[in-house]
Motif scaffolding. Structure first.
Motif, PDB file in Angstrom:
ATOM      1  N   PRO A   1       0.842  -1.202   0.000  1.00  0.00           N
ATOM      2  CA  PRO A   1       0.000   0.000   0.000  1.00  0.00           C
ATOM      3  C   PRO A   1       0.879   1.254   0.000  1.00  0.00           C
ATOM      4  CG  PRO A   1      -0.754  -1.575   1.646  1.00  0.00           C
ATOM      5  CD  PRO A   1       0.555  -2.087   1.132  1.00  0.00           C
ATOM      6  N   VAL A   2       0.382   2.319  -0.595  1.00  0.00           N
ATOM      7  CA  VAL A   2       1.161   3.545  -0.723  1.00  0.00           C
ATOM      8  C   VAL A   2       0.793   4.542   0.370  1.00  0.00           C
ATOM      9  CG1 VAL A   2       1.501   3.365  -3.193  1.00  0.00           C
ATOM     10  CG2 VAL A   2      -0.492   4.534  -2.324  1.00  0.00           C
ATOM     11  N   THR A   3       1.695   5.485   0.579  1.00  0.00           N
ATOM     12  CA  THR A   3       1.425   6.553   1.544  1.00  0.00           C
ATOM     13  C   THR A   3       0.609   7.647   0.855  1.00  0.00           C
ATOM     14  OG1 THR A   3       3.397   7.831   0.986  1.00  0.00           O
ATOM     15  CG2 THR A   3       3.645   6.092   2.666  1.00  0.00           C
ATOM     16  N   GLU A   4       0.033   8.518   1.649  1.00  0.00           N
ATOM     17  CA  GLU A   4      -0.735   9.634   1.107  1.00  0.00           C
ATOM     18  C   GLU A   4       0.172  10.554   0.287  1.00  0.00           C
ATOM     19  OE1 GLU A   4      -3.405  13.361   2.722  1.00  0.00           O
ATOM     20  OE2 GLU A   4      -3.204  11.597   3.987  1.00  0.00           O
ATOM     21  N   VAL A   5       1.412  10.732   0.735  1.00  0.00           N
ATOM     22  CA  VAL A   5       2.361  11.593   0.020  1.00  0.00           C
ATOM     23  C   VAL A   5       2.664  11.017  -1.361  1.00  0.00           C
ATOM     24  CG1 VAL A   5       4.724  12.480   0.017  1.00  0.00           C
ATOM     25  CG2 VAL A   5       3.364  12.566   2.116  1.00  0.00           C
ATOM     26  N   GLN A   6       2.905   9.707  -1.441  1.00  0.00           N
ATOM     27  CA  GLN A   6       3.178   9.080  -2.734  1.00  0.00           C
ATOM     28  C   GLN A   6       1.992   9.253  -3.682  1.00  0.00           C
ATOM     29  OE1 GLN A   6       4.074   5.262  -0.971  1.00  0.00           O
ATOM     30  NE2 GLN A   6       6.223   5.390  -1.639  1.00  0.00           N
ATOM     31  N   ALA A   7       0.790   9.050  -3.176  1.00  0.00           N
ATOM     32  CA  ALA A   7      -0.410   9.198  -4.001  1.00  0.00           C
ATOM     33  C   ALA A   7      -0.559  10.643  -4.484  1.00  0.00           C
ATOM     34  CB  ALA A   7      -1.639   8.761  -3.223  1.00  0.00           C
ATOM     35  N   LYS A   8      -0.292  11.606  -3.618  1.00  0.00           N
ATOM     36  CA  LYS A   8      -0.396  13.022  -3.986  1.00  0.00           C
ATOM     37  C   LYS A   8       0.653  13.403  -5.037  1.00  0.00           C
ATOM     38  CE  LYS A   8      -3.747  14.531  -1.347  1.00  0.00           C
ATOM     39  NZ  LYS A   8      -5.006  14.962  -1.935  1.00  0.00           N
ATOM     40  N   LEU A   9       1.855  12.825  -4.926  1.00  0.00           N
ATOM     41  CA  LEU A   9       2.891  13.082  -5.932  1.00  0.00           C
ATOM     42  C   LEU A   9       2.452  12.579  -7.307  1.00  0.00           C
ATOM     43  CD1 LEU A   9       6.117  12.214  -3.905  1.00  0.00           C
ATOM     44  CD2 LEU A   9       5.538  14.451  -4.878  1.00  0.00           C
ATOM     45  N   ALA A  10       1.866  11.378  -7.355  1.00  0.00           N
ATOM     46  CA  ALA A  10       1.374  10.837  -8.625  1.00  0.00           C
ATOM     47  C   ALA A  10       0.241  11.695  -9.173  1.00  0.00           C
ATOM     48  CB  ALA A  10       0.919   9.398  -8.441  1.00  0.00           C
ATOM     49  N   GLN A  11      -0.627  12.151  -8.280  1.00  0.00           N
ATOM     50  CA  GLN A  11      -1.744  13.005  -8.688  1.00  0.00           C
ATOM     51  C   GLN A  11      -1.228  14.334  -9.251  1.00  0.00           C
ATOM     52  OE1 GLN A  11      -4.456  13.893  -5.472  1.00  0.00           O
ATOM     53  NE2 GLN A  11      -6.195  13.677  -6.863  1.00  0.00           N
ATOM     54  N   ALA A  12      -0.219  14.890  -8.623  1.00  0.00           N
ATOM     55  CA  ALA A  12       0.362  16.146  -9.108  1.00  0.00           C
ATOM     56  C   ALA A  12       1.002  15.951 -10.483  1.00  0.00           C
ATOM     57  CB  ALA A  12       1.392  16.671  -8.112  1.00  0.00           C
ATOM     58  N   THR A  13       1.657  14.810 -10.670  1.00  0.00           N
ATOM     59  CA  THR A  13       2.283  14.511 -11.963  1.00  0.00           C
ATOM     60  C   THR A  13       1.229  14.427 -13.057  1.00  0.00           C
ATOM     61  OG1 THR A  13       4.090  13.330 -10.901  1.00  0.00           O
ATOM     62  CG2 THR A  13       3.710  12.845 -13.222  1.00  0.00           C
ATOM     63  N   ALA A  14       0.145  13.685 -12.804  1.00  0.00           N
ATOM     64  CA  ALA A  14      -0.920  13.548 -13.792  1.00  0.00           C
ATOM     65  C   ALA A  14      -1.544  14.904 -14.115  1.00  0.00           C
ATOM     66  CB  ALA A  14      -1.970  12.575 -13.298  1.00  0.00           C
ATOM     67  N   SER A  15      -1.777  15.723 -13.103  1.00  0.00           N
ATOM     68  CA  SER A  15      -2.350  17.051 -13.324  1.00  0.00           C
ATOM     69  C   SER A  15      -1.413  17.926 -14.129  1.00  0.00           C
ATOM     70  CB  SER A  15      -2.645  17.737 -11.989  1.00  0.00           C
ATOM     71  OG  SER A  15      -3.641  17.044 -11.292  1.00  0.00           O
TER      72      SER A  15
END
Length: 177
Positions: free
Chosen positions: A155-169
């Protein structure tokens, strides 16, 4: 280029129908953009156009940064294939066709976060064993153009998920410029 034996006539409005068998094989869907160009020897060539594919070099550099920041392998896909990868052998990933499972997830416009070891595995590309723990769609001008994936079994951390979300955006915004 090899002929496959299907002949179509151009109608009075200049249209030509691409046979269903070819559309299915090439994953050409209604509304998909096609690039049309000619070769030097008189051929007219139709090629699927990938807006995010135009940014593949840029996406590759951004994937490298995301890999260093998130600490997980990164894959960036358009709607058909892997266009960038970091933290994994590039030869094993680049230009591989995405799985129907990932294609369906992209079209749903939803993000996927693997929050437990029991959660289903999303395989990013055909012939690739490693699963994704994060899948974030890349949206440009209201259309899904691809996805950003973090790979791993944990499972991923919230920070990792937010980094991926920022990249996609960020990639989506780059295509709108």
């Amino acid at each position: 280029m090899k002929a496959i034996g299907i002949v179509r006539r151009i109608d009075d409005l200049g249209r030509v129908v691409i046979p269903k068998e070819i559309r299915r094989t090439m994953r050409i869907r209604e509304g998909d953009p096609l690039e049309i160009y000619t070769s030097g020897d008189g051929e007219v060539i139709f090629r699927k156009y990938s807006p995010i594919g135009e940014l593949s070099g840029y996406a590759g550099r951004y994937a490298d940064v995301l890999y260093r920041m998130a600490g997980l392998p990164v894959v960036v896909c358009d709607r058909d294939q892997v266009i960038a990868a970091a933290g994994v052998p590039k030869k094993e990933y680049l230009a591989r066709r995405i799985t129907p499972q990932l294609e369906k997830l992209e079209m749903s416009r939803r993000s996927y976060l693997r929050d437990s070891a029991a959660a289903p595995r999303i395989s990013p590309a055909e012939g690739v064993e490693q699963g994704a723990c994060v899948v974030i769609p890349v949206i440009a001008d209201g259309d899904v153009t691809g996805s950003v994936l973090l790979l791993g079994d944990e499972p991923v951390t919230e920070v990792q998920a937010k980094l991926a979300q920022a990249t996609a955006s960020f990639l989506g915004r780059q295509m709108e410029i």
